[in-house]
Scaffold this active site. Structure first.
Site, PDB file in Angstrom:
ATOM      1  CB  SER A 167      -0.971   0.159   1.190  1.00 52.14           C
ATOM      2  OG  SER A 167      -0.053   0.286   2.398  1.00 52.14           O
ATOM      3  CE  LYS A 168      -2.981   5.925  -2.192  1.00 47.07           C
ATOM      4  NZ  LYS A 168      -3.512   6.642  -3.282  1.00 47.07           N
ATOM      5  NE  ARG A 169      -3.866   5.126   4.003  1.00 45.18           N
ATOM      6  CZ  ARG A 169      -3.789   6.472   4.509  1.00 45.18           C
ATOM      7  NH1 ARG A 169      -3.112   7.083   5.184  1.00 45.18           N
ATOM      8  NH2 ARG A 169      -4.915   7.087   3.883  1.00 45.18           N
ATOM      9  CE  LYS A 170       1.899  -0.610   7.185  1.00 42.23           C
ATOM     10  NZ  LYS A 170       1.185  -1.899   7.559  1.00 42.23           N
ATOM     11  CG  ASN A 171       7.045  -0.276  -0.028  1.00 40.15           C
ATOM     12  OD1 ASN A 171       8.108   0.395  -0.181  1.00 40.15           O
ATOM     13  ND2 ASN A 171       6.983  -1.582   0.186  1.00 40.15           N
TER      14      ASN A 171
END
Ligand code: GLU
Length: 494
Positions: free
Chosen positions: A253-257
């Site tokens: 997910s873009k929240r983590k990567n």
């Protein structure tokens, strides 16, 4: 054997995702290894969320990676058009076929009724889904409602009991109870098809022999199989690939990567290295080589060797591989050429120059002022953020709120960014200068720089997000608990 034809079917609803490239890569390798064709189809049935810009970005990103298609937009074959928005008539005639043979039905239920049914099911801890109300209507009742032009959708009939069993190329026999399968809407009240209907009709008409897609679609496969059966069509072979994961094994997910291909392009990764890395997701070369080209992967491809353990997309490993490509594959002349193309990209320069020009006296000032436009995540420390009116916690809150606000902006336009951030400063009753201070440092590395709104617009959401996140880390980070509190506060104002 009939010709192998595979496809990638992205929905143009956001930034080009590395997961799309990963699935495209495996589809392309599989088709080409069998002397078949790889098709690209744009699934833009969701008119609210689809955009031409997103479509163009996806096509550009796939081309940049070398994942070209044999048929699709810009490369018309015999099964076009390859954009679902241009195939409306095809879906209309096909749904008539199923209405005539009684395998689908008109549903006139109002949104309120559906909501009540759902609430009741939730209270009674039952599986939520359509309760079959309109299946009981008589022919006359249906005709009367249709004559009166009552709003309606078309739904799929689903067996009441038993199991749906199908073979998956990687998973063997998959079995899903029909009770888990909803009477899916196939045609919406505006007459447009949903993903499920358009996807099956198109896979059939485009003669797709193997549907290779992400595992999130396994639960939709029973609905798709019913459609093949109701039309009397031969179904394709299904193969559900494992989803890419963050290093902590959660879904990528873009929240983590960073997940957008544009981010990797902006960071200066080589397309061949990123593609090679995606090829290592759940798959290995027979000899265990870690560095391989698309042609080598295609020649050695064997889909049954894809491992189902969630492949981890780890930027550290990608960095290592990219460095190897830079050292081993780029001689100095090629390095100069590719670096110049990346750093002095005319599109980016054109937007950057007017900002930089007003603030410098010599060319030698350009790098000091505008170097952040051609950098990745910046070298920062907490001291750089020191400010007389803002403490650490406020700074973290401003950065987090700004990121959330930026993520709400659909069109990545300079004025929308300015509007959004200024509105946020007003809601927080802050002086705009103070409000923007941590953003300046996070984005440009300096307290004073070119306009932060323009800079964010030029850097793009992915790079801006990466820098804002990095700044938050440098300031000590936000715990999950704090994030929840902040999110509540943010929702109240935005
Ligand atoms: N449009 C779907 C997506 O965006 C395609 C899923 C499929 O491959 O069937 O992922």
């Amino acid at each position: 054997m009939t010709q192998v034809r595979t496809r990638i079917a992205p929905s143009p609803t956001g930034d080009p995702h590395v997961g799309t490239a990963y699935i495209a890569l495996f589809n392309r390798c599989f088709a080409h290894q069998h002397g078949g064709k790889f098709v690209l189809r744009i699934e833009d049935t969701d008119t609210q969320r689809s955009s031409k810009k997103s479509e163009q970005d996806i096509l550009d990103a796939l081309r940049w990676l070398g994942l070209t298609w044999d048929e699709g937009p810009g490369c018309e074959g015999e099964c076009g058009p390859y954009r679902q928005s241009e195939r409306t008539e095809i879906y209309k005639t096909h749904i008539q076929q199923l209405l005539a043979n009684g395998t689908v039905f008109n549903c006139f239920c109002s949104a309120e009724r559906l909501q009540q049914v759902r609430q009741r099911q939730m209270q009674e801890q039952q599986q939520t889904g359509y309760d079959g109300h309109c299946l009981k209507l008589t022919k006359e009742e249906i005709t009367a409602k249709l004559d009166k032009r009552v709003d309606h959708v078309v739904r799929l009939k689903v067996p009441a009991e038993g199991e749906c069993e199908f073979e998956d190329l990687l998973r063997g026999t998959v079995s899903i109870g029909w009770s888990q399968v909803d009477m899916q809407v196939l045609i919406k009240s505006d007459g447009r098809p949903t993903y499920h209907f358009a996807n099956v009709v198109d896979d059939h008409l485009m003669q797709i022999s193997h549907v290779i897609r992400g595992e999130e679609w396994i639960n939709s496969t029973p609905k798709h199989l019913l459609l093949y059966q109701y039309f009397g069509w031969q179904e394709p072979v299904f193969c559900h690939m494992p989803l890419l994961r963050n290093p902590d094994k959660s879904k990528l997910s873009k929240r983590k990567n960073p997940t957008s291909i544009g981010y990797y392009q902006a960071m200066g990764y080589l397309p061949a290295a990123l593609l090679n890395y995606l090829g290592m997701m759940g798959w290995t070369m027979p000899g265990g080589e870690e560095k391989f080209s698309l042609a080598e992967m295609t020649a050695n491809f064997d889909i049954t060797r894809v491992s189902l353990g969630g492949p981890v997309f780890d930027t550290k490993k990608l960095d290592w591989l990219n460095g190897k490509y830079i050292r081993e594959d780029l001689d100095d002349a090629e390095f100069v050429k590719q670096f110049a193309q990346w750093a002095f990209n005319p599109e980016k320069l054109k937007r950057m120059v007017p900002l930089v020009k007003q603030r410098i006296e010599r060319f030698s000032d350009v790098a000091a002022l505008g170097g952040f436009f051609v950098s990745g995540v910046l070298e920062l420390d907490a001291e750089r953020f020191a400010h007389k009116n803002l403490d650490n916690a406020t700074m973290l809150k401003l950065l987090q709120f700004s990121l959330w606000r930026l993520e709400q902006i659909d069109d990545w336009d300079r004025d929308d960014i300015e509007h959004g951030l200024q509105g946020l400063a007003e809601s927080l009753q802050m002086k705009i200068r103070d409000f923007l201070y941590p953003l300046f440092v996070a984005i440009s590395g300096q307290a004073v720089s070119t306009s932060v709104f323009d800079s964010i617009a030029i850097l793009g959401i992915e790079m801006s997000r990466a820098r804002l996140r990095h700044a938050m880390d440098v300031l000590g980070g936000i715990s999950k608990k704090q994030a929840k509190v902040l999110e509540r506060e943010f929702r109240k104002i935005c």
